[in-house]
Design a protein around this motif. Sequence first.
Motif, PDB file in Angstrom:
ATOM      1  N   LYS A 540       0.848  -1.190   0.000  1.00 34.66           N
ATOM      2  CA  LYS A 540       0.000   0.000   0.000  1.00 34.66           C
ATOM      3  C   LYS A 540       0.885   1.242   0.000  1.00 34.66           C
ATOM      4  N   ARG A 541       0.378   2.286  -0.572  1.00 36.96           N
ATOM      5  CA  ARG A 541       1.125   3.543  -0.543  1.00 36.96           C
ATOM      6  C   ARG A 541       1.198   4.045   0.901  1.00 36.96           C
ATOM      7  N   PRO A 542       2.391   4.307   1.419  1.00 40.87           N
ATOM      8  CA  PRO A 542       2.494   4.803   2.801  1.00 40.87           C
ATOM      9  C   PRO A 542       2.227   6.297   2.862  1.00 40.87           C
ATOM     10  N   PHE A 543       1.813   6.759   4.025  1.00 43.83           N
ATOM     11  CA  PHE A 543       1.668   8.198   4.225  1.00 43.83           C
ATOM     12  C   PHE A 543       3.042   8.851   4.245  1.00 43.83           C
ATOM     13  N   SER A 544       3.092  10.063   3.739  1.00 43.59           N
ATOM     14  CA  SER A 544       4.327  10.838   3.774  1.00 43.59           C
ATOM     15  C   SER A 544       4.713  11.135   5.217  1.00 43.59           C
ATOM     16  N   GLU A 545       6.015  11.021   5.510  1.00 47.62           N
ATOM     17  CA  GLU A 545       6.528  11.338   6.836  1.00 47.62           C
ATOM     18  C   GLU A 545       7.645  12.361   6.697  1.00 47.62           C
ATOM     19  N   PRO A 546       7.435  13.587   7.168  1.00 49.80           N
ATOM     20  CA  PRO A 546       8.502  14.593   7.083  1.00 49.80           C
ATOM     21  C   PRO A 546       9.745  14.122   7.838  1.00 49.80           C
ATOM     22  N   ALA A 547      10.924  14.318   7.261  1.00 53.58           N
ATOM     23  CA  ALA A 547      12.169  13.883   7.894  1.00 53.58           C
ATOM     24  C   ALA A 547      13.282  14.848   7.522  1.00 53.58           C
ATOM     25  N   THR A 548      14.148  15.134   8.485  1.00 54.59           N
ATOM     26  CA  THR A 548      15.302  16.005   8.233  1.00 54.59           C
ATOM     27  C   THR A 548      16.585  15.205   8.055  1.00 54.59           C
ATOM     28  N   ASN A 549      16.598  13.952   8.521  1.00 52.13           N
ATOM     29  CA  ASN A 549      17.774  13.089   8.401  1.00 52.13           C
ATOM     30  C   ASN A 549      17.319  11.649   8.579  1.00 52.13           C
ATOM     31  N   ILE A 550      18.269  10.731   8.694  1.00 50.80           N
ATOM     32  CA  ILE A 550      17.905   9.318   8.821  1.00 50.80           C
ATOM     33  C   ILE A 550      17.701   8.927  10.282  1.00 50.80           C
ATOM     34  N   GLY A 551      17.673   9.902  11.179  1.00 48.20           N
ATOM     35  CA  GLY A 551      17.289   9.672  12.563  1.00 48.20           C
ATOM     36  C   GLY A 551      18.297   8.866  13.361  1.00 48.20           C
ATOM     37  N   VAL A 552      17.793   7.922  14.145  1.00 48.39           N
ATOM     38  CA  VAL A 552      18.640   7.148  15.048  1.00 48.39           C
ATOM     39  C   VAL A 552      19.628   6.274  14.281  1.00 48.39           C
ATOM     40  N   TRP A 553      19.358   6.029  13.009  1.00 44.18           N
ATOM     41  CA  TRP A 553      20.279   5.213  12.212  1.00 44.18           C
ATOM     42  C   TRP A 553      21.599   5.926  11.965  1.00 44.18           C
ATOM     43  N   GLN A 554      21.600   7.251  11.973  1.00 39.60           N
ATOM     44  CA  GLN A 554      22.864   7.987  11.847  1.00 39.60           C
ATOM     45  C   GLN A 554      23.795   7.624  13.005  1.00 39.60           C
ATOM     46  N   LEU A 555      23.252   7.598  14.218  1.00 41.70           N
ATOM     47  CA  LEU A 555      24.034   7.219  15.390  1.00 41.70           C
ATOM     48  C   LEU A 555      24.489   5.770  15.295  1.00 41.70           C
ATOM     49  N   ALA A 556      23.621   4.888  14.778  1.00 44.99           N
ATOM     50  CA  ALA A 556      23.992   3.478  14.644  1.00 44.99           C
ATOM     51  C   ALA A 556      25.168   3.306  13.684  1.00 44.99           C
ATOM     52  N   PHE A 557      25.125   3.985  12.545  1.00 42.46           N
ATOM     53  CA  PHE A 557      26.228   3.888  11.581  1.00 42.46           C
ATOM     54  C   PHE A 557      27.508   4.492  12.148  1.00 42.46           C
ATOM     55  N   GLU A 558      27.399   5.597  12.881  1.00 39.33           N
ATOM     56  CA  GLU A 558      28.587   6.207  13.474  1.00 39.33           C
ATOM     57  C   GLU A 558      29.208   5.290  14.528  1.00 39.33           C
ATOM     58  N   THR A 559      28.364   4.612  15.305  1.00 39.27           N
ATOM     59  CA  THR A 559      28.878   3.644  16.278  1.00 39.27           C
ATOM     60  C   THR A 559      29.610   2.508  15.577  1.00 39.27           C
ATOM     61  N   MET A 560      29.033   2.020  14.469  1.00 39.72           N
ATOM     62  CA  MET A 560      29.689   0.966  13.703  1.00 39.72           C
ATOM     63  C   MET A 560      31.027   1.441  13.146  1.00 39.72           C
ATOM     64  N   SER A 561      31.107   2.704  12.722  1.00 43.58           N
ATOM     65  CA  SER A 561      32.370   3.212  12.183  1.00 43.58           C
ATOM     66  C   SER A 561      33.447   3.303  13.265  1.00 43.58           C
ATOM     67  N   ILE A 562      33.047   3.610  14.512  1.00 43.21           N
ATOM     68  CA  ILE A 562      34.011   3.621  15.624  1.00 43.21           C
ATOM     69  C   ILE A 562      34.516   2.207  15.898  1.00 43.21           C
ATOM     70  N   ILE A 563      33.595   1.234  15.903  1.00 41.69           N
ATOM     71  CA  ILE A 563      33.996  -0.164  16.087  1.00 41.69           C
ATOM     72  C   ILE A 563      34.919  -0.599  14.947  1.00 41.69           C
ATOM     73  N   ALA A 564      34.658  -0.082  13.730  1.00 39.73           N
ATOM     74  CA  ALA A 564      35.503  -0.430  12.581  1.00 39.73           C
ATOM     75  C   ALA A 564      36.930   0.066  12.768  1.00 39.73           C
ATOM     76  N   VAL A 565      37.099   1.250  13.359  1.00 34.06           N
ATOM     77  CA  VAL A 565      38.444   1.766  13.616  1.00 34.06           C
ATOM     78  C   VAL A 565      39.198   0.818  14.543  1.00 34.06           C
ATOM     79  N   VAL A 566      38.546   0.434  15.631  1.00 38.71           N
ATOM     80  CA  VAL A 566      39.187  -0.463  16.605  1.00 38.71           C
ATOM     81  C   VAL A 566      39.485  -1.814  15.957  1.00 38.71           C
ATOM     82  N   THR A 567      38.547  -2.367  15.200  1.00 34.43           N
ATOM     83  CA  THR A 567      38.720  -3.687  14.587  1.00 34.43           C
ATOM     84  C   THR A 567      39.856  -3.685  13.573  1.00 34.43           C
TER      85      THR A 567
END
Length: 664
Positions: A540-567
Amino acid sequence: MQLGLSVSDSDVSSFTPLVVLELADDTKAEAITWLLNRIRDKQQNGGAELLVNQLLFPAQDDQKPNPNVFLVGSTLQRLLNGAEDVGLFKEFQDGTMRGFTYANRESFKDFNGEIFLSDAECQYIIKHELDTLRAKNEEHVPGYPKLKLYPGKSVVRRLQSKGVLIQYFPLHNKEDLKRLSFSWYKKFKLSFQPLDDIRHYFGEGLALYFGFLEYFTFALVPMALIGIPYYLFDWEDYDKYVLFAVFNLVWSTVFLEVWKRCSATLAYGWGTLSRKKAFEEPRAGFHGALGFNPVTGREEPVYPSSKRQLRIYLVSVPFVLLCLYLSFYVMMVYFDMEFWAINIYNENPDIATSILLFVPSIIYAVVIEIMNLLYRFAAEFLTDWENHRLESSFQNHLVLKVLVFNFVNCFASLFYIAFVMQDMVLLRQSLATLLITSQILNQVMEAFLPYWLQRRRNKKVHKRMRRLMGDKELPLLGQVQLETEMNTYLGTFDDYLEQFLLFGYVSLFSCVYPLAAVLVVLNNITEVYSDAFKMCHVFKRPFSEPATNIGVWQLAFETMSIIAVVTNCALIGLSPQMKAYFPESDTQLILIVVTIEHVLLAFKFILAFVIPDVPKHIQVNLAKLEFDSLEALKKRVSTHLEGVSGGLNATLSKHYSTKRIRLQ
C-alpha cells in the motif's frame, strides 16, 4: 492549481479521493454515523471538515464484501489551511524555503501554477486532520458503551487500538505512479535516482532512505575498484591486508561526515531542515489509568515510568541476554561443524570434500537469518509490552534491541575467528559465505517472494472484479479493492537494518576479503530496483513522513564506524608485517596498536568537528530566514501596539471631551 482534487469549495458533491478508510464490517451503525459526522463537521465545531463518501462493493458469491469502506478527500481551501496547521514549508518567491501561511499564499512560488501541493502532501494533511480529531463531551463511542472516550482523546487512534478502525491509507495516483515507475526502475540506467519525484510521491522519509542507499552505493565504488586488483594480485597472500585496512579506516570516517552534508542539502531543498517538530501524541497502543497531562491540559492515559523501567530491566534485558547466549551457543555449534568439515577434507581432499567446506557456513548463514527474523517478532512484542507513551520512544527501544542482537548474531563468529583463532583464511571464507548467502536470502524474501505473492493476489482480485462487473469499467472500485488487500509497508526499519549490516561487513573485515565492497555494490544496485518495485506495486502507498535526516540510524552507523576503527587497528596489529617489527615484545606491539587506534579515533572526532554538518550557504539562508521572521514579528508587534495606543488615545480624548461638556 492541481492538488489531486476535482472539487471547488462550493461543490462538494463529488471529489477525487485521496485516502481510504476501512472500518470493521460489523461496526455499529450509530458509531459509523457519529464518526462520519465528526469527519465532515466544521473545524470550529471540533470536526475535521473533510469530504467523505461510502464506497459500496458489489455482492460476491463466496464472501460478503465489507460495506464500511469510505473515501476521504478535501476542498482546496481546507488543504491550504491544513498546510499552515502542519507547518508545511514551501518555496518562496525569492527562492528560500519558508513556512506556508494562507495569508501570504500569493508570495509563494508556483502557488497559481499547475502543482503547488503534491498528492503526498495532501494525504499527509488529511492524515493529520484525522489523527487530531478529538473527542468532545462523549463518554463513549456510540454503540460501544465499553469503548470509553474523554475530552481531548484522539478518536481515530482510539478506534484503531480497539479494532473498530481496521486501516486507513492513501490511494495511489495511477498516472503519477506510471511516470515515476518509468523514470525510477522500469528503465535500467546507471544514473542518479529521481529523488525529487520520489519525495513528491512518497514523502521525505522514504526519499531520504533511497538517497542514503544511492549515496552508500556510490561511496562504495572507490573501495570496490581498489578491492578488485587487490583480490587479483594479492589474493593468495592473506597477510598483505594492512594497506587495505588503512584505506578502510579513512573511508569509514569520511563516509558518514559527507553524508550529513548531503542529507542537510536534501532536507533544505525539501523544506524539512528548518521545520519545527510537531508535538508528539501518545501511541495508539499506549494504555494506562486516566490522568491529567500538565503540558496539554487534557485528560489522557498515564502509565508510571517506574513500572516501565521495571519491565525493561527485569524482563526485556534478561530476555535479550538469553537470546545473546543462544546466539553464542549456535556459533559454537557452527565451529564444531566447521572443524568436522575441515577434518574430512584433510583426510580425503577432493572436489566433494572441498564443497563440503562451505556447507557449515551456508547453514550458519541461513540459521542467522532465521534467528534474526524470530528475534525481531519477539523484540516488537516486548517493546510494545513495555508500554511506551510516544512512538519515537518505542522506535528507539526497538532499534536498540534489534541492533544489539543482530550485531552479535551476525558478527560474533567473525570476531572469534579473527581475534581468538587468528585464522585469516577461515575468516575470509566465512565472511564471503555469510555475505553472499545473506544477500541471496534477502533478495528472495524481499523481492521475489513478495512479487510472486502480489501477482497471485492481483490475478484473484482482477478475476473477481471481471466476474462481478462484466464489461463495466469501474477503475476506482477495482483499485480500492486491490489496494485494500495489499500488504502494509511497515517503514524503513528493515531497509536501514540491512544496510547497517552490510556496512558492518564492509567496514569491519573487508580488508581480509576485498570483494566484499563489490558484492555490496551489486546487492545495492538490485536493491534499488527491487525496493522501487515493491513500493510501487507490492505495498500500500504509505503516508508521507517529514524527515530532516535518517534519525537514530545515523548514530547506529557512526557507532559501527568507531567499532571499525578499533577492529581494523587490531587486524593490523595481528598482521605478520607488524609482528616482524616487534618479534620479541608483544606488549610493545599492543601499545603501538592502541596508540594508533587512539590517534585515528581522535582524527575521526576532529574531522567530525571541523566538517560542518550543514553547508555554509544553507547556514546563511537559514540565518537569513530566522532574521526575516524576527523582523516580521517585531513589525507585527509594533503595529499591534500602535493600534492599541491609538485606540487608547481616542478613548481618553473622548472621555475628557465628555467631561468638559458636562462641566460647561
